[in-house]
Motif scaffolding. Structure first.
Motif, PDB file in Angstrom:
ATOM      1  N   HIS A 251       0.838  -1.254  -0.042  1.00  0.00           N
ATOM      2  CA  HIS A 251      -0.108  -0.105   0.014  1.00  0.00           C
ATOM      3  C   HIS A 251       0.894   1.254   0.036  1.00  0.00           C
ATOM      4  N   HIS A 254       1.413   1.948  -3.792  1.00  0.00           N
ATOM      5  CA  HIS A 254       0.148   2.214  -4.435  1.00  0.00           C
ATOM      6  C   HIS A 254      -0.501   3.481  -3.981  1.00  0.00           C
ATOM      7  N   ASN A 258       2.369   6.484  -5.223  1.00  0.00           N
ATOM      8  CA  ASN A 258       1.487   6.646  -6.489  1.00  0.00           C
ATOM      9  C   ASN A 258       0.282   7.499  -5.992  1.00  0.00           C
ATOM     10  N   ILE A 260      -2.748   6.791  -5.110  1.00  0.00           N
ATOM     11  CA  ILE A 260      -4.060   6.183  -5.547  1.00  0.00           C
ATOM     12  C   ILE A 260      -5.040   6.404  -4.714  1.00  0.00           C
ATOM     13  N   CYS A 265     -10.052   1.463  -5.647  1.00  0.00           N
ATOM     14  CA  CYS A 265      -9.913  -0.070  -5.439  1.00  0.00           C
ATOM     15  C   CYS A 265     -10.987  -0.278  -4.783  1.00  0.00           C
ATOM     16  N   CYS A 283      -7.253  -4.859 -10.743  1.00  0.00           N
ATOM     17  CA  CYS A 283      -5.827  -4.305 -10.714  1.00  0.00           C
ATOM     18  C   CYS A 283      -5.276  -4.445 -12.234  1.00  0.00           C
ATOM     19  N   CYS A 286      -4.800  -1.161 -14.766  1.00  0.00           N
ATOM     20  CA  CYS A 286      -3.627  -0.493 -14.545  1.00  0.00           C
ATOM     21  C   CYS A 286      -2.175  -1.528 -14.959  1.00  0.00           C
ATOM     22  N   HIS A 287      -2.454  -2.675 -14.618  1.00  0.00           N
ATOM     23  CA  HIS A 287      -1.307  -3.568 -14.921  1.00  0.00           C
ATOM     24  C   HIS A 287      -1.068  -4.323 -16.139  1.00  0.00           C
ATOM     25  N   TYR A 293       8.328  -3.328 -12.578  1.00  0.00           N
ATOM     26  CA  TYR A 293       8.282  -2.054 -11.693  1.00  0.00           C
ATOM     27  C   TYR A 293       9.472  -1.298 -11.938  1.00  0.00           C
ATOM     28  N   ASP A 388      -1.231   4.451   3.823  1.00  0.00           N
ATOM     29  CA  ASP A 388      -0.264   4.772   2.668  1.00  0.00           C
ATOM     30  C   ASP A 388       0.941   4.669   3.284  1.00  0.00           C
TER      31      ASP A 388
END
Length: 456
Positions: A251, A254, A258, A260, A265, A283, A286-287, A293, A388
């Protein structure tokens, strides 16, 4: 002879003009500006070196010229509005559309001709990547320093243990000497007469000191009951619980690095009782285009390859064929280990707290924090902690009944909130009379302590 020389000179001039014109095709854009534009507009579907959702774009200008005899004008039309180009009947535009499973590329009418030239210059001659001193090097230095400190601490601990063992050996030797002296003393006639008056077994001692014994037993029983009661009160309380998951999901990367939004989600938190675990389709949104990475943050003890391998594990579960950029249909459910799990007899509605109580929960939580670093910016953190900053999610609070009640007693209700203003419209006047004009109305005043609110 003179005529030949004239033609020769004209030929040289023509060749030089042709070469300069050819060079200008690739020099008319700025690769560095193009790199920024490429990252902002293209990286969701393209990379330079391999196919993702769309084809690899490295050397696309040369490739198009060699294979299809198309120039940059065609690319300008394709990028600005590929749908219009296809509908015009352009053969190659429709071939590309069919080749990539009829996945329609976004139109970019906002990009100027200069912007597109910059992007094409970047795909033709990308600038060298700057060396970035990221967290990996910092982590490596930190790890080496930590290893040295750990070794020093281990050596110190070893010395302490050895000293303690020597001290214990000395103490035992001293005790043996004292016991030997006592044995010799016990053999004297005076001590033998004294021993006849002493208590020599437990039953005799209990008869002589029965009241003291009963008091000690009663006290021990009270301590035992308290221990059992305290143990029962903490059954089902798992603060700090952080299980290992089948796919390592950070987390911190993400939500932290980033930025998010939690509800991107966990969309159910705003619209329903349960926040829900996002499906693999969320997921893959984006992926599909993020297959490795490349972030700056790296957790100590890990590397970029570790994170990339986790993405490959996600592909295996979702049934995604990276080479074909298509789903195989062979999926495997991910057996996530649940962390937050309310008992069946407890009713908790996420949307009620996220929508109606969002701002008051944030304000109430922050008012209790003496350290500004502990304050929160989103309502989720009031219960789940600073997600986060967590690489591995853990249970941040006790989630006991007392913990919830304390929150209801101290959190003020926002009566100007659109939801509360309508829902408690008939209660406003009653609450003003009961608690006084301008007084603080907390959740317990509107039924936040009623058993039926949380228990079926």
């Amino acid at each position: 002879m003179i005529s030949w020389r004239k033609h020769y000179k004209k030929g040289l001039i023509a060749i030089s003009l042709l070469l300069s014109t050819g060079a200008s095709v690739y020099a008319q854009g700025d690769p560095k500006k193009g790199q920024e534009l490429f990252k902002a507009n293209c990286t969701a579907c393209h990379t330079l070196d391999k196919q993702v959702i769309g084809p690899a774009l490295g050397g696309v200008v040369d490739r198009l010229k060699t294979e299809q005899n198309l120039d940059t004008d065609w690319l300008h039309k394709w990028i600005k509005d590929n749908k219009a180009l296809r509908e015009s009947g352009d053969k190659y535009a429709n071939e590309v559309f069919e080749k990539f499973n009829k996945t329609e590329m976004l139109a970019f009418p906002n990009l100027s001709d200069t912007d597109i030239d910059d992007i094409l210059a970047y795909t033709t001659d990308p600038p060298a990547e700057e060396v970035v001193a990221d967290a990996a090097s910092g982590d490596a230095g930190a790890n080496s320093t930590a290893a040295i400190e750990a070794q020093k601490a281990q050596e110190l601990n070893s010395k302490i243990v050895i000293a303690a063992l020597i001290a214990i050996a000395g103490l035992l030797f001293w005790l043996l000497l004292k016991i030997r002296q006592l044995v010799k003393l016990q053999q004297t006639p005076e001590l033998s007469e004294l021993n006849t008056t002493r208590v020599t077994n437990f039953s005799a001692m209990y008869e002589k000191y029965s009241y003291v014994g009963k008091g000690v037993v009663a006290l021990l029983a009270l301590f035992a009951l308290y221990g059992v009661w305290n143990w029962l009160m903490w059954v089902g309380v798992y603060k700090g619980y952080a299980p290992e998951q089948p796919i390592y999901f950070s987390h911190k990367i993400h939500a932290g690095e980033n930025k998010i939004d939690c509800q991107l989600c966990h969309s159910g938190a705003k619209y329903g009782k349960v926040s829900e675990i996002p499906s693999l389709n969320v997921c893959m949104n984006c992926h599909r285009s993020i297959s490795e990475y490349k972030g700056k943050y790296i957790e100590p003890g890990k590397d970029r390859e570790f994170y990339t391998n986790q993405i490959k594990t996600l592909y295996a579960h979702a049934g995604w064929d990276e080479s074909k950029q298509a789903y195989t249909g062979k999926t495997e459910p991910v057996e996530w280990t649940r962390i937050h799990n309310m008992p069946d007899f407890v009713y908790f509605n996420h949307s009620q707290h996220v929508v109606a109580g969002e701002q008051t929960i944030i304000n109430g939580f922050n008012a209790k924090q003496k350290d500004p670093a502990n304050k929160i910016d989103v309502v989720c953190k009031a219960c789940h902690g600073k997600i986060d900053t967590m690489n591995v999610v853990q249970m941040a609070n006790n989630f006991t009944m007392g913990w919830c009640i304390d929150c209801h007693r101290t959190t003020e209700v926002d009566m100007n909130n659109g939801y509360n203003k309508e829902y408690f419209k008939n209660l406003h006047d009653k609450l003003k009379k009961q608690y006084g004009e301008g007084s603080k109305i907390t959740v317990d005043a509107i039924g936040g302590l009623e058993c039926g609110k949380c228990h079926y």
